[in-house]
Design a protein around this motif. Sequence first.
Motif, PDB file in Angstrom:
ATOM      1  N   LYS A 113     -15.837 -34.265  24.634  1.00  0.00           N
ATOM      2  CA  LYS A 113     -17.155 -33.927  24.182  1.00  0.00           C
ATOM      3  C   LYS A 113     -18.312 -34.698  24.394  1.00  0.00           C
ATOM      4  N   VAL A 114     -19.279 -33.166  25.209  1.00  0.00           N
ATOM      5  CA  VAL A 114     -20.676 -33.714  25.696  1.00  0.00           C
ATOM      6  C   VAL A 114     -21.415 -32.934  24.295  1.00  0.00           C
ATOM      7  N   SER A 115     -21.945 -33.580  23.230  1.00  0.00           N
ATOM      8  CA  SER A 115     -23.369 -32.466  23.087  1.00  0.00           C
ATOM      9  C   SER A 115     -24.514 -32.708  23.019  1.00  0.00           C
ATOM     10  N   ARG A 153     -19.765 -37.242  31.970  1.00  0.00           N
ATOM     11  CA  ARG A 153     -18.572 -36.359  33.140  1.00  0.00           C
ATOM     12  C   ARG A 153     -17.747 -36.295  33.753  1.00  0.00           C
ATOM     13  N   TYR A 184     -16.006 -29.293  17.306  1.00  0.00           N
ATOM     14  CA  TYR A 184     -16.112 -29.440  18.421  1.00  0.00           C
ATOM     15  C   TYR A 184     -16.463 -31.481  18.742  1.00  0.00           C
ATOM     16  N   CYS A 185     -16.773 -31.719  17.436  1.00  0.00           N
ATOM     17  CA  CYS A 185     -17.360 -33.040  17.442  1.00  0.00           C
ATOM     18  C   CYS A 185     -16.713 -33.769  16.683  1.00  0.00           C
ATOM     19  N   PRO A 202     -23.015 -27.409  23.395  1.00  0.00           N
ATOM     20  CA  PRO A 202     -24.529 -26.618  24.004  1.00  0.00           C
ATOM     21  C   PRO A 202     -24.737 -25.281  24.051  1.00  0.00           C
ATOM     22  N   MET A 213     -23.279 -28.068  17.410  1.00  0.00           N
ATOM     23  CA  MET A 213     -22.807 -29.133  18.772  1.00  0.00           C
ATOM     24  C   MET A 213     -22.326 -28.540  20.143  1.00  0.00           C
ATOM     25  N   ARG A 271     -10.794 -32.617  29.607  1.00  0.00           N
ATOM     26  CA  ARG A 271     -12.007 -32.327  28.816  1.00  0.00           C
ATOM     27  C   ARG A 271     -12.395 -32.475  27.041  1.00  0.00           C
ATOM     28  N   GLY A 272     -10.650 -33.472  26.688  1.00  0.00           N
ATOM     29  CA  GLY A 272     -11.154 -33.405  25.090  1.00  0.00           C
ATOM     30  C   GLY A 272     -12.456 -34.042  25.102  1.00  0.00           C
ATOM     31  N   GLY A 309      -7.817 -32.617  21.249  1.00  0.00           N
ATOM     32  CA  GLY A 309      -8.049 -32.876  22.491  1.00  0.00           C
ATOM     33  C   GLY A 309      -8.452 -31.832  22.985  1.00  0.00           C
ATOM     34  N   SER A 326     -12.743 -34.700  18.426  1.00  0.00           N
ATOM     35  CA  SER A 326     -12.634 -35.781  18.685  1.00  0.00           C
ATOM     36  C   SER A 326     -13.575 -36.862  19.170  1.00  0.00           C
ATOM     37  N   ARG A 331     -14.888 -35.225  32.411  1.00  0.00           N
ATOM     38  CA  ARG A 331     -15.104 -33.353  31.843  1.00  0.00           C
ATOM     39  C   ARG A 331     -14.385 -33.199  33.497  1.00  0.00           C
ATOM     40  N   ALA A 371     -20.786 -37.190  19.836  1.00  0.00           N
ATOM     41  CA  ALA A 371     -18.941 -36.504  19.806  1.00  0.00           C
ATOM     42  C   ALA A 371     -18.391 -36.615  21.134  1.00  0.00           C
ATOM     43  N   ARG A 373     -10.520 -25.587  23.586  1.00  0.00           N
ATOM     44  CA  ARG A 373     -11.311 -25.010  24.724  1.00  0.00           C
ATOM     45  C   ARG A 373     -11.794 -24.430  24.815  1.00  0.00           C
ATOM     46  N   TYR A 374     -13.508 -24.650  24.652  1.00  0.00           N
ATOM     47  CA  TYR A 374     -14.571 -24.289  24.297  1.00  0.00           C
ATOM     48  C   TYR A 374     -15.225 -23.074  25.200  1.00  0.00           C
ATOM     49  N   HIS A 424     -28.069 -29.807  25.177  1.00  0.00           N
ATOM     50  CA  HIS A 424     -28.410 -30.122  23.908  1.00  0.00           C
ATOM     51  C   HIS A 424     -29.278 -29.218  23.614  1.00  0.00           C
TER      52      HIS A 424
END
Lengths: 154, 729
Positions: A37-39, A25, A100-101, B347, B345, A34-35, B209, A103, A28, A47, B212-213, B428
């Motif tokens: 990620k939190v899953s 956090r 998304y996973c 959220p 993956m 922001r590269g 990285g 990185s 990000r 992730a 952008r999502y 998630h």
Amino acid sequence: METVEFVANGVPRRLEVDPAMPLARVLRDLLDLRGTKVSCGVGVCGACTVHVDGEPARACSTPVGSLRGRHVLTIEGLSAEGDHPLQRAWRAEQVPQCGYCQSGQIMQAAALLARPGTPDRAAIVEHMADNLCRCGTYGRIVRAIERAAAEAKG
Amino acid sequence: MDRKSFSRRTVLLGTAVVGAGGAALAFTVGLPVKTPFAAIRGVVPNIWVGIGTDGIVTIVCPAAELGQGASTALPMVLAEELDADWPMVRVVAPPFDHAYGNPKFFDRFVTADSRSTAGYWEPLRRGGAEARAVLLVTAARHWGVPASDLTTEPGVVVDARRGRRMDYGAIAALDPVSPTGPAPLKPRGAWRLIGTSPERLDLADKVTGRARYGVDVRMEGLRIASVARGPVPGSAPVAVDDRATRAVPGVEAVVTLPDGVAVVARDTWAAEQGRDALSITWSGGGTAAGYDSDAALRAFAAVARDPARRGYEARRTGDVAAAFAGAARVFEAEFASHHVAHVAMEPMNATARVHSIGLGVDVVAPTQARSLDMRLAARAAKTAPFMIDVTGTLAGGAFGRRVDNDASRDAVLIAKATGLPVQVVRRHADDLTHGQYRPLAAQRLRAALDSQGRITGWTHRIVADSVIARLFPDRFEAEKHLDQTVIDGQEHAYAIPSQHLDYVREVTGIPVGFLRGVGGGFTVWAIECFLDEIAAAAGHDPLEFRLGMLPDAPARRVLTEAASMAGWGNRPSGAPLGLACCRFRGARIALVAEVDVGRGGELRVPKVWAAVDAGVAVHPDAVRAQIEGAIVMGTSMALREAVVFRNGVPQVESLADYPILGPRDAPEISVRLIPSDADQPAGAGEIGVPPAAPAIGNAVFAATGRRLRQLPFAGALATPRSACAGNAC
């Protein structure tokens, strides 16, 4: 709130922050990195993998307060030109689907390749075992790591 | 008026015409269309492509990029016909104008159902061909020669006779000329791009990285919201104590929604801390309050056996009663499958910002259906659909979960309540506890065989709740309780003279949703395992048995190919191999799975072979990747995935309780795309899911002699055979 100082991608950072805030956090939402990620958010999917002092760490489960004086490396810092052997191999094998996973996958793999020796397939799978991919790119991940290892180790 | 019949007219804008909001306006027959080409200095021959004087070719991709490669494959189709130089291609998303909608989805913006490449194939080909025609006639007039003297090579118009060339960028600087007459499409033999696998355009960002999502959207003043929801679907907040929440540093607002409580904060951590500090009394929840998965499976199985219950009749052919009355042998089997979850993956999330003047709201989200986000958000906010403008982003996995992208409704309601731009990010785990699950289903099949061992009669009933009934109740009623997504796969390709296929909908109150493969995830499992059972009892080889009943030549080809890849005929008897096949969205697939059953009944799938006819494979590597990934997903679901409800509460709290397949247990997968007779792309995104469970189930039978009649298979083999009652194994 406390003062926490650490180094992120070679840049010293000094933050006034809740020491319990997860590194993911901080990266990000406070450092605009922001590269990462939190899953799952509970440390089981990989992730959010970054390096702390050269070793893979799950940023979603690492409180920033534990990072005082330490070095954090994120996907953004892995290579200035984005052409680390793993990144080139990932592109050559066309590994990512949703991406998304990835990185976290690449950071986990980078720690393996930074060690001496060339890992065999079983060692690769074992090292990557806790990095999940719902798109199911596992076969290509392994091939990309083998490709990068062959290139990097000569 | 068909806006996509570009063969009748070509739209020329010359240098850009700037319209409202910075988008260029194109004028088709009388009606303006917003395009994304405002910034192009060059020529915009139609709504699909702009060519700059710098030679850059900007192509619209109207489908969402979910990881399936749409943002590369769709532009490749247009680039082929345009004869663009691929490295000069850039891709943009279109503004929300139904001229860009998918013709196979009633011109809506929906990226789902394996329909994007197939749906946009025609309009993109024609758009590219017409753009090429504009370049040819423009160059022809400039040179003073007939256009028929000219050809193209990638990125350049060639006058071979007089030995001169002009690249597209130079032509784009000239006054454009409109061609007369329709532009011909390239014959298949002339394709340079379609059928190749250039590096997908989204990969560079995804490995650095930079991608952008939805969850990465940032804007001035953005807040983050986390929403607490009740334990049972349909619960509503009755009493909310937010004192501890408001004391969390960074929390700015608490908003009560119809079915949840939102905490709005300056960052994600504060929002989640704030949400965890809420103390809420929930109402008991609606129909789902007492829902129990195992009780539902038993109840649905009883409905499957009950001839007095009527439902939607999917197929009635021949004379089923006569076939069974005259049968030499009758087979019957029942199948039960639990709910499963998407586990994308990224959220679930959406970002909303209200306009400072008026009632409009901008939504940015990793949605599969901009059209549905708009409609459903407008309904939730009690405003008109055209007031909601939806922009899509990359999605970190979708698999059908982001068609009914409910986070958008949360975001719009919270943005309107607070006046702040807000991004709703679900945990998630929220998608396990408050997701949209594949319907739980009970199925019963019966087959009648004649004295030659041929199947003459076949019945198949599916009992499950309906996704269409939840999302589009009027349509469900109008179509007499048809839910095509639940019965998908039931309409098999086998030549059986008398068949009765039906579907009975049971109401559960559980939010069921579209999950990759939809009904095929359980119908094909039942059909292919049942067939295998009949084959074994009647002394047929499972491969030969199917080949003898399949008039569909491509289906026979993939079966033969997959069997050959696996060495089907050459393995010793007792080899733990299982076969399954199906058709889905115009494509055909056959799988052979090899299993390994451990001493304690642990079931592993070391290897899967797949042969696929996907029609025209625009980007074959992307198609293979989709098959590989869908097989991993199908294997994971078959082996171990279930969201089990007790008293309306799902018995999972996080991914730790719902272990999807990881690298250690994922099968090694070999995929072969066989050459296809088809002249257009078929749908390849989902077809790897349905055959996985039956191929594995049939391999388990080969290895152990046991039939698994419940999904997931987890733990079934750990039970000694003697302990199984009746149907259970």
